[in-house]
Design an enzyme around this catalytic site. Structure first.
Site, PDB file in Angstrom:
ATOM      1  N   HIS A 182     -10.189  -5.485  -3.261  1.00 25.75           N
ATOM      2  CA  HIS A 182      -8.829  -5.715  -2.753  1.00 25.75           C
ATOM      3  C   HIS A 182      -8.907  -6.085  -1.283  1.00 25.75           C
ATOM      4  CE1 HIS A 182      -9.864  -1.466  -2.404  1.00 25.75           C
ATOM      5  NE2 HIS A 182      -9.149  -1.442  -1.294  1.00 25.75           N
ATOM      6  N   HIS A 186      -7.018  -5.981   2.133  1.00 22.72           N
ATOM      7  CA  HIS A 186      -5.922  -5.387   2.903  1.00 22.72           C
ATOM      8  C   HIS A 186      -5.351  -6.462   3.828  1.00 22.72           C
ATOM      9  CE1 HIS A 186      -6.860  -0.989   2.294  1.00 22.72           C
ATOM     10  NE2 HIS A 186      -8.058  -1.463   2.056  1.00 22.72           N
ATOM     11  N   ASP A 214       0.846  -1.199   0.000  1.00 25.12           N
ATOM     12  CA  ASP A 214       0.000   0.000   0.000  1.00 25.12           C
ATOM     13  C   ASP A 214       0.884   1.253   0.000  1.00 25.12           C
ATOM     14  OD1 ASP A 214      -3.217   0.462   1.025  1.00 25.12           O
ATOM     15  OD2 ASP A 214      -1.855   2.168   1.065  1.00 25.12           O
TER      16      ASP A 214
HETATM   17  P1  5GP Z   1      -9.713   1.238   0.283  1.00 21.62           P
HETATM   18  O1  5GP Z   1      -9.772   2.597   0.931  1.00 21.62           O
HETATM   19  O2  5GP Z   1     -10.425   1.292  -1.056  1.00 21.62           O
HETATM   20  O3  5GP Z   1     -10.160   0.116   1.135  1.00 21.62           O
HETATM   21  O4  5GP Z   1      -8.195   0.958   0.007  1.00 21.62           O
HETATM   22  C1  5GP Z   1      -7.486   1.510  -1.059  1.00 21.62           C
HETATM   23  C2  5GP Z   1      -6.041   1.502  -0.689  1.00 21.62           C
HETATM   24  O5  5GP Z   1      -5.286   1.757  -1.858  1.00 21.62           O
HETATM   25  C3  5GP Z   1      -5.662   2.574   0.322  1.00 21.62           C
HETATM   26  O6  5GP Z   1      -5.117   1.950   1.483  1.00 21.62           O
HETATM   27  C4  5GP Z   1      -4.652   3.434  -0.412  1.00 21.62           C
HETATM   28  O7  5GP Z   1      -3.600   3.883   0.416  1.00 21.62           O
HETATM   29  C5  5GP Z   1      -4.157   2.509  -1.510  1.00 21.62           C
HETATM   30  N1  5GP Z   1      -3.724   3.197  -2.707  1.00 21.62           N
HETATM   31  C6  5GP Z   1      -4.354   4.230  -3.332  1.00 21.62           C
HETATM   32  N2  5GP Z   1      -3.670   4.620  -4.414  1.00 21.62           N
HETATM   33  C7  5GP Z   1      -2.574   3.809  -4.479  1.00 21.62           C
HETATM   34  C8  5GP Z   1      -1.464   3.726  -5.391  1.00 21.62           C
HETATM   35  O8  5GP Z   1      -1.341   4.470  -6.363  1.00 21.62           O
HETATM   36  N3  5GP Z   1      -0.535   2.760  -5.134  1.00 21.62           N
HETATM   37  C9  5GP Z   1      -0.640   1.914  -4.068  1.00 21.62           C
HETATM   38  N4  5GP Z   1       0.325   1.005  -3.911  1.00 21.62           N
HETATM   39  N5  5GP Z   1      -1.654   1.968  -3.188  1.00 21.62           N
HETATM   40  C10 5GP Z   1      -2.614   2.908  -3.400  1.00 21.62           C
END
Ligand code: 5GP
Length: 110
Positions: free
Chosen positions: A96, A98, A28
């Site tokens: 995704h 985590h 992340d």
């Molecule tokens: P969500 O909030 O949808 O559950 O998780 C999305 C995750 O993707 C977040 O933890 C965020 O930090 C990560 N993320 C967002 N943009 C990028 C990126 O460009 N590269 C990587 N490696 N992680 C990302």
């Protein structure tokens, strides 16, 4: 195209921990623990609500990949989380998992 599709297409760089024909595992960009991986299916599935009956093997593969990668990194204790929907803080609408490790966790989560 979501950010994860762009990463899988090689348009945006990411630190890749593992990949096969079904999933990619990246670190992340904003880690919430010393180890914070995202296990991402190559198939576009926006949220947990969109998982279909034909996806069951793929979803199992996400978890078996998570445990294999974490074992390889020396972790047996970790947290696995799917955020589903904006109200649960999902920000990227491509499924995704985590996987967080390397610190102690509290419950309930915020
Ligand atoms: P969500 O909030 O949808 O559950 O998780 C999305 C995750 O993707 C977040 O933890 C965020 O930090 C990560 N993320 C967002 N943009 C990028 C990126 O460009 N590269 C990587 N490696 N992680 C990302």
């Amino acid at each position: 195209m979501t950010i994860f599709e762009k990463i899988m297409a090689g348009q945006i760089p990411a630190r890749i921990e593992f990949e096969d024909e079904h999933v990619i595992v990246i670190h992340d960009i904003s880690p919430q623990a010393p180890v914070h991986l995202l296990v991402i299916p190559r198939k576009v599935i926006p949220t947990v609500n969109d998982i279909g009956g034909s996806d069951q093997e793929l979803i199992g593969h996400l978890f078996s990949t998570a445990s294999r990668v974490m074992r390889g990194l020396g972790h047996t204790d970790y947290r696995c989380v799917f955020n589903c929907g904006a109200g649960a803080q999902q920000t990227v609408f491509h499924l995704h998992l985590h996987v967080l490790a390397g610190r102690s966790f509290s419950w309930p989560p915020g």
